[in-house]
Design a protein around this motif. Structure first.
Motif, short mmCIF file in Angstrom:
data_model
loop_
_atom_site.label_atom_id
_atom_site.label_comp_id
_atom_site.label_asym_id
_atom_site.label_seq_id
_atom_site.Cartn_x
_atom_site.Cartn_y
_atom_site.Cartn_z
N UNK A 97 0.86 -1.18 0.00
CA UNK A 97 0.00 0.00 0.00
C UNK A 97 0.90 1.23 0.00
N UNK A 98 0.68 2.09 -0.96
CA UNK A 98 1.54 3.27 -1.10
C UNK A 98 1.38 4.27 0.03
N UNK A 99 0.31 4.14 0.83
CA UNK A 99 0.07 5.07 1.93
C UNK A 99 0.40 4.48 3.30
N UNK A 100 0.76 3.20 3.32
CA UNK A 100 0.99 2.53 4.60
C UNK A 100 2.36 1.86 4.58
N UNK A 101 3.18 2.15 5.58
CA UNK A 101 4.53 1.56 5.65
C UNK A 101 4.50 0.09 6.09
N UNK A 102 3.69 -0.21 7.10
CA UNK A 102 3.62 -1.57 7.62
C UNK A 102 2.26 -2.18 7.27
N UNK A 103 2.21 -2.91 6.14
CA UNK A 103 0.93 -3.45 5.67
C UNK A 103 0.45 -4.62 6.53
N UNK A 104 1.33 -5.15 7.38
CA UNK A 104 0.92 -6.27 8.24
C UNK A 104 -0.13 -5.85 9.26
N UNK A 105 -0.24 -4.54 9.48
CA UNK A 105 -1.23 -4.03 10.44
C UNK A 105 -2.60 -3.84 9.80
N UNK A 106 -2.69 -4.00 8.50
CA UNK A 106 -3.94 -3.76 7.78
C UNK A 106 -4.83 -5.00 7.81
N UNK A 107 -6.13 -4.76 7.85
CA UNK A 107 -7.11 -5.84 7.87
C UNK A 107 -7.16 -6.56 6.52
N UNK A 108 -7.75 -7.73 6.55
CA UNK A 108 -7.99 -8.47 5.31
C UNK A 108 -8.99 -7.68 4.45
N UNK A 109 -8.66 -7.54 3.15
CA UNK A 109 -9.46 -6.71 2.25
C UNK A 109 -10.38 -7.50 1.33
N UNK A 110 -10.51 -8.78 1.55
CA UNK A 110 -11.28 -9.61 0.63
C UNK A 110 -12.75 -9.19 0.55
N UNK A 111 -13.27 -8.62 1.64
CA UNK A 111 -14.68 -8.25 1.66
C UNK A 111 -14.91 -6.75 1.47
N UNK A 112 -13.89 -6.05 1.01
CA UNK A 112 -14.10 -4.66 0.63
C UNK A 112 -15.00 -4.66 -0.61
N UNK A 113 -15.95 -3.73 -0.71
CA UNK A 113 -16.91 -3.74 -1.82
C UNK A 113 -16.28 -3.81 -3.20
N UNK A 114 -15.23 -3.02 -3.42
CA UNK A 114 -14.60 -2.99 -4.74
C UNK A 114 -13.85 -4.29 -5.04
N UNK A 115 -13.32 -4.93 -3.99
CA UNK A 115 -12.61 -6.21 -4.17
C UNK A 115 -13.61 -7.32 -4.46
N UNK A 116 -14.72 -7.31 -3.76
CA UNK A 116 -15.76 -8.32 -4.02
C UNK A 116 -16.27 -8.22 -5.45
N UNK A 117 -16.46 -6.98 -5.94
CA UNK A 117 -16.91 -6.80 -7.33
C UNK A 117 -15.84 -7.27 -8.31
N UNK A 118 -14.58 -6.96 -8.01
CA UNK A 118 -13.49 -7.40 -8.88
C UNK A 118 -13.38 -8.92 -8.91
N UNK A 119 -13.64 -9.55 -7.77
CA UNK A 119 -13.58 -11.01 -7.68
C UNK A 119 -14.64 -11.66 -8.56
#
Length: 202
Positions: A97-119
């Motif tokens: 993520x270009x805005x986050x240095x430590x991506x390990x702290x970020x939640x799972x994004x599988x259920x983000x609306x745009x990701x679900x549509x892309x899936x």
């Protein structure tokens, strides 16, 4: 006199109603067309950035090397927009993520609306506030065989103004409606006078 005035009023009302309905239909059509056009332009820009990012990842073998931070170098060749790039694994884990240095702290994004549509459809878009940064973005996600690439434009005043439909067309239609209404008043008066003259003649 009273009957003639009543006839003029009915005639004017009928003509005005027809033109008003026509004006409203044109306004709705143009509003939706303009909004779709502007959203499509923005999504085309974000899609192009996604494709540039994908080719950069492939050509530099970033997945196998795990050198995701090298994607930061794309900032120098991207358009002058507040663009955020996120690379997400097929399981929803954030890889970069270009805005986050430590991506390990970020939640799972599988259920983000745009990701679900892309899936499901290959791509997806959504406007919402980021749970990570707290800023609002216009998100666009695209699915690739090994990951998703999500690009996002900061939903600031510049983007909001761009997506809003130009108000000048609405003003133009209102002025046109006023002009036509005045013309209808003259026309209905002449028609009424003509009918009255024919009645007097007969």
């Amino acid at each position: 006199m009273r009957n003639r005035l009543s006839f003029r009023q009915r005639l004017f009302l009928n003509f005005s109603l027809i033109f008003a309905v026509f004006t409203i239909l044109v306004l709705i059509f143009q509003f939706e067309r303009e909004r779709h056009f502007r959203r499509s332009n923005l999504e085309t820009t974000l899609n192009n950035i996604s494709e540039i990012t994908h080719r950069f990842i492939v050509s530099n073998e970033i997945i196998s090397k795990g050198s995701y931070q090298s994607i930061d170098s794309l900032e120098s060749i991207l358009p002058g927009l507040d663009i955020r790039i996120t690379v997400i694994g097929r399981n929803g884990s954030v890889l970069y993520d270009s805005e986050v240095n430590d991506v390990s702290t970020m939640e799972n994004h599988l259920h983000r609306p745009e990701i679900e549509s892309a899936l499901n459809e290959g791509f997806g878009a959504n406007i919402r506030e980021s749970e990570t940064t707290g800023s609002s973005y216009y998100y666009y996600a695209r699915a690739y065989p090994d990951y998703f690439i999500r690009t996002a434009a900061l939903y600031n005043v510049q983007v909001r103004d761009y997506l809003h439909v130009e108000r000048l067309f609405i003003v133009y239609l209102l002025l046109l409606f006023i002009i036509v209404s005045l013309a209808l008043m003259v026309l209905t008066r002449r028609i009424s006078q003509t009918i009255t003259s024919l009645k007097d003649f007969s």
